[in-house]
Design an enzyme around this catalytic site. Sequence first.
Site, PDB file in Angstrom:
ATOM      1  N   VAL A  75      -3.296  33.451 -46.808  1.00  0.00           N
ATOM      2  CA  VAL A  75      -2.762  34.133 -45.646  1.00  0.00           C
ATOM      3  C   VAL A  75      -4.075  34.104 -44.662  1.00  0.00           C
ATOM      4  O   VAL A  75      -4.983  35.157 -44.952  1.00  0.00           O
ATOM      5  CB  VAL A  75      -2.544  35.567 -46.137  1.00  0.00           C
ATOM      6  CG1 VAL A  75      -2.031  36.440 -44.690  1.00  0.00           C
ATOM      7  CG2 VAL A  75      -1.344  35.575 -47.111  1.00  0.00           C
ATOM      8  N   PRO A  76      -4.201  33.424 -43.676  1.00  0.00           N
ATOM      9  CA  PRO A  76      -5.522  33.145 -43.015  1.00  0.00           C
ATOM     10  C   PRO A  76      -5.998  34.117 -42.184  1.00  0.00           C
ATOM     11  O   PRO A  76      -5.922  33.705 -40.601  1.00  0.00           O
ATOM     12  CB  PRO A  76      -5.204  31.426 -42.334  1.00  0.00           C
ATOM     13  CG  PRO A  76      -3.895  31.595 -42.082  1.00  0.00           C
ATOM     14  CD  PRO A  76      -3.084  32.314 -43.237  1.00  0.00           C
ATOM     15  N   CYS A  77      -6.391  35.004 -42.512  1.00  0.00           N
ATOM     16  CA  CYS A  77      -7.125  36.206 -41.686  1.00  0.00           C
ATOM     17  C   CYS A  77      -8.293  35.715 -41.021  1.00  0.00           C
ATOM     18  O   CYS A  77      -8.883  36.010 -39.902  1.00  0.00           O
ATOM     19  CB  CYS A  77      -7.178  37.356 -42.132  1.00  0.00           C
ATOM     20  SG  CYS A  77      -8.201  37.317 -43.865  1.00  0.00           S
ATOM     21  N   HIS A  78      -8.893  34.570 -41.646  1.00  0.00           N
ATOM     22  CA  HIS A  78     -10.084  34.144 -41.189  1.00  0.00           C
ATOM     23  C   HIS A  78      -9.919  33.377 -39.829  1.00  0.00           C
ATOM     24  O   HIS A  78     -10.976  33.030 -38.996  1.00  0.00           O
ATOM     25  CB  HIS A  78     -10.702  33.139 -41.985  1.00  0.00           C
ATOM     26  CG  HIS A  78      -9.911  31.858 -42.351  1.00  0.00           C
ATOM     27  ND1 HIS A  78      -8.864  31.901 -43.229  1.00  0.00           N
ATOM     28  CD2 HIS A  78     -10.035  30.782 -41.753  1.00  0.00           C
ATOM     29  CE1 HIS A  78      -8.507  30.692 -43.371  1.00  0.00           C
ATOM     30  NE2 HIS A  78      -9.095  29.931 -42.376  1.00  0.00           N
TER      31      HIS A  78
END
Length: 176
Positions: A134-137
Amino acid sequence: MIALKEIDTPVGRMRMGATGEGICLFDFQYRRSIDAIMNRIQKHSGDRCAEGDHPLFDLLEQQIGAYFAGSLQVFDLPLHLLGTPFQKTVWLGLMQIPYGTTRSYKQQSMFLGNEKAIRAVAGANGENGIAIIVPCHRVIGENGSLIGYGGGLQRKQWLLEHERKHSGLSGQGSLF
């Protein structure tokens, strides 16, 4: 029962967690808020955590290995998102940010339908306990700066550079 296991990755030691419904945790072992995230996961699942194996851990390790090798851009794992309805909406929205690209917190708030919810969206991003998948980066400051990553800004930069390198977009503009 939420099964837990730790693995080493190129960005540090990470903790995996899974329920009968899917992966509910993949986060940096030494993240400052890891205990709070694990408490939230237990609260929303109604289960307790215990070290142990889970059938999904092999699949997660295969896919995260392929991601770090640069051969996987989209994960295909069952996820069990454990949070409030708003947090789940934000996390599902994060999964719509294409590999190798970024969005600002404002753009992400607009994508979710409420430009004024920037702080709430940023807060939900910070509560994401399924890093990378879950690519919050991929969410950055409006001016292109690297801000707000529970795993540390050096890891955020590494992940963004890794994705840009393997996305085929490396020659198209600046990273941030």
